[in-house]
Design a protein around this motif. Structure first.
Motif, short mmCIF file in Angstrom:
data_model
loop_
_atom_site.label_atom_id
_atom_site.label_comp_id
_atom_site.label_asym_id
_atom_site.label_seq_id
_atom_site.Cartn_x
_atom_site.Cartn_y
_atom_site.Cartn_z
N PRO A 190 18.05 48.42 54.32
CA PRO A 190 19.12 48.08 53.38
C PRO A 190 18.77 46.83 52.58
O PRO A 190 17.88 46.07 52.96
CB PRO A 190 20.32 47.86 54.29
CG PRO A 190 19.73 47.46 55.61
CD PRO A 190 18.47 48.26 55.74
N LEU A 191 19.49 46.62 51.51
CA LEU A 191 19.17 45.53 50.60
C LEU A 191 19.24 44.16 51.25
O LEU A 191 18.52 43.24 50.85
CB LEU A 191 20.11 45.58 49.39
CG LEU A 191 19.81 46.69 48.38
CD1 LEU A 191 21.00 46.89 47.45
CD2 LEU A 191 18.56 46.36 47.58
N SER A 192 20.08 44.01 52.26
CA SER A 192 20.22 42.71 52.92
C SER A 192 18.97 42.32 53.70
O SER A 192 18.86 41.19 54.17
CB SER A 192 21.44 42.71 53.85
OG SER A 192 21.35 43.77 54.79
N GLU A 193 18.01 43.24 53.84
CA GLU A 193 16.74 42.91 54.47
C GLU A 193 15.89 42.02 53.57
O GLU A 193 14.97 41.36 54.03
CB GLU A 193 15.96 44.18 54.81
CG GLU A 193 16.57 45.02 55.92
CD GLU A 193 16.53 44.31 57.25
OE1 GLU A 193 15.48 43.76 57.62
OE2 GLU A 193 17.58 44.28 57.93
N GLU A 202 25.07 43.04 49.09
CA GLU A 202 24.60 44.39 49.37
C GLU A 202 25.71 45.41 49.11
O GLU A 202 25.48 46.45 48.48
CB GLU A 202 24.13 44.49 50.82
CG GLU A 202 23.64 45.88 51.22
CD GLU A 202 23.30 45.95 52.70
OE1 GLU A 202 22.13 46.19 53.02
OE2 GLU A 202 24.22 45.77 53.53
N ARG A 203 26.93 45.11 49.58
CA ARG A 203 28.05 46.03 49.35
C ARG A 203 28.35 46.17 47.86
O ARG A 203 28.62 47.28 47.37
CB ARG A 203 29.29 45.52 50.10
CG ARG A 203 29.24 45.75 51.60
CD ARG A 203 30.58 45.49 52.25
NE ARG A 203 30.90 44.08 52.28
CZ ARG A 203 30.59 43.25 53.27
NH1 ARG A 203 29.93 43.72 54.33
NH2 ARG A 203 30.95 41.99 53.24
N ASN A 207 27.98 49.65 45.72
CA ASN A 207 29.07 50.21 44.91
C ASN A 207 28.61 50.59 43.51
O ASN A 207 29.27 51.39 42.83
CB ASN A 207 30.22 49.21 44.83
CG ASN A 207 30.95 49.05 46.15
OD1 ASN A 207 30.92 49.93 47.00
ND2 ASN A 207 31.60 47.91 46.35
N MET A 208 27.48 50.00 43.08
CA MET A 208 26.90 50.35 41.78
C MET A 208 25.87 51.47 41.91
O MET A 208 25.21 51.83 40.94
CB MET A 208 26.25 49.12 41.14
CG MET A 208 27.21 47.98 40.83
SD MET A 208 26.36 46.52 40.17
CE MET A 208 25.73 47.16 38.59
N GLY A 209 25.71 51.99 43.14
CA GLY A 209 24.74 53.05 43.36
C GLY A 209 23.34 52.55 43.63
O GLY A 209 22.37 53.31 43.55
N ILE A 210 23.19 51.27 43.97
CA ILE A 210 21.88 50.66 44.22
C ILE A 210 21.74 50.44 45.73
O ILE A 210 22.53 49.70 46.33
CB ILE A 210 21.74 49.33 43.47
CG1 ILE A 210 21.91 49.55 41.96
CG2 ILE A 210 20.40 48.67 43.78
CD1 ILE A 210 22.00 48.27 41.15
#
Length: 419
Positions: A190-193, A202-203, A207-210
């Motif tokens: 996940p992006l938070s990595e 990240e949330r 929500n933007m589809g990323i």
């Protein structure tokens, strides 16, 4: 992306593995690789956090940083220690001095007590290639101080940090170039990595589809800037591995100055009255720093995290006032208003307060309807002068002497831990 004009230096980011445990092992004559060692915040608190654990502690007993004291099994091989922060800080400085044997001191940026950056560009004629120099520094720290380390290298500070966090902490050494961005960085999820992206961001991105760093790099830059402002642009370029930070500068340049304080409570605080005591102490500390630096602010924030036993998520709320202030009791009143509005009655375990939207103190205009304001300002600066000369606990509010107060105990700590 054309990288030809981008920074391309030999930047090293070095992290001391299980630093507190390694330092204690050296001090006590133990083997960091064989002995199960854990450094505990406070023996008197069963819920105290494990600050560091040796590899043997992690492998044999599944205890790692973040576990609690009560989770550690009773075993004769396990060796527990409380932190010795003054010694840890001295060890950190010794490591910095050792690195300075290989590069000029102004080519070193100490990022934290156990992590530093160093620019190895230009050292080739002295020590060999940058990669050889980095590995030699690792060997020297291990041989002389018995502290193992991990090194990430990259063409800029960001890439060096990413190479460290995403690969070198597992392998011991990793070097990333711009050619690795798409093959190594983009697949991260996940992006938070990724360094610099927290759970909330990240949330927002999800929500933007990323959902991946690659998705972030290929997102519409204008949409990111519209949603997140300057941070959106920064996230976009970081996803491409681009960073213009120089050694000595923060990796993220944040033009909005603020003063804040966070505190992990050593026990659950169950009611408003006890929480209010700690909030008053924290507001006092934050506003003292604002006054010492000559600032007033308009936006006051309060954050609260509940105990693990709670069924409710914490909150973080802010309020902006019309007249900027650096008065302790003004900040405290707003924090209490926010607490009353959002406190769910669950046991609290962590608090944070902050003042932002700052301006110079001399910009305050006189208030014809508040005749005592100048007197309160004089009192605040007088109390600050007493504390600056005689110590933080030389003058305290009465609530600090109650059972809920933490100021007196924390004054004996370094970095929140035993000195």
């Amino acid at each position: 992306m054309n990288y030809e004009s981008m920074p391309n230096r030999n930047i090293m980011c070095i992290d001391m593995k299980s630093f507190y445990a390694s330092a204690i092992a050296m001090l006590e004559g133990l083997d960091i690789f064989k002995d199960p060692i854990a450094v505990i915040g406070n023996f008197n608190q069963p819920g105290s956090v494990v600050l560091a654990a040796s590899p043997a502690m992690k492998e044999r007993f599944k205890i790692k940083t973040g576990n609690r004291l009560f989770e550690i099994p009773k075993h004769p091989d396990i060796k527990l220690f409380e932190p010795k922060m003054n010694f840890f800080l001295q060890m950190s400085m010794t490591i910095t001095e050792l690195i300075a044997n290989y590069v000029p001191i102004d080519a070193i940026h100490v990022y934290s007590v156990d992590e530093s950056f160093a620019d190895l560009t230009g050292t080739e004629k002295l020590w060999g290639t940058a990669e050889e120099t980095a590995k030699e520094i690792q060997r020297a720290i291990l041989d002389q101080l018995n502290v193992p380390s991990a090194v990430g290298m990259g063409p800029n500070m960001l890439m060096a940090k990413l190479a460290l966090d995403l690969e070198a902490k597992k392998t011991g050494f990793a070097r990333w170039t711009y050619d690795d961005v798409q093959t190594k960085l983009w697949r991260v999820h996940p992006l938070s990595e990724m360094w610099g992206i927290g759970k909330q961001m990240e949330r927002n991105l999800n929500n933007m589809g990323i959902y991946t760093v690659g998705g972030l790099a290929n997102a519409d830059l204008e949409s990111l800037e519209k949603r997140f402002g300057v941070m959106g642009s920064q996230l976009f370029y970081h996803a491409w591995g681009i960073d213009y930070s120089k050694l000595g500068e923060p990796l993220v340049k944040n033009p909005s100055l603020s003063f804040g304080k966070g505190q992990m409570l050593m026990r659950d605080y169950h009611n408003r009255q006890d929480i209010s005591v700690v909030l008053l102490e924290m507001c006092e500390d934050v506003m003292k720093r604002a006054r010492d630096n000559g600032f007033v602010g308009r936006t006051i924030s309060l954050g609260l995290s509940y105990s693990q036993k709670a069924m409710t998520k914490g909150f973080h709320r802010s309020r902006t006032i019309d007249v900027p202030t650096n008065e302790t009791l003004v900040m405290y009143k707003i924090c209490m208003d926010l607490l009353d509005e959002h406190f769910a009655g669950e046991p609290a375990r962590q608090l944070s307060v902050r003042i932002s939207n700052l301006e110079q103190e001399h910009s305050i205009q006189l208030d014809l309807f508040d005749e005592r304001k100048p007197q309160r300002q004089i009192i605040g600066h007088t109390m600050d002068a007493i504390r600056n000369r005689f110590g933080a606990t030389s003058i305290l509010r009465a609530v600090s002497y109650t059972k809920a107060g933490t100021a007196i105990k924390r004054d004996r700590l370094v970095g929140g831990h035993l000195a």
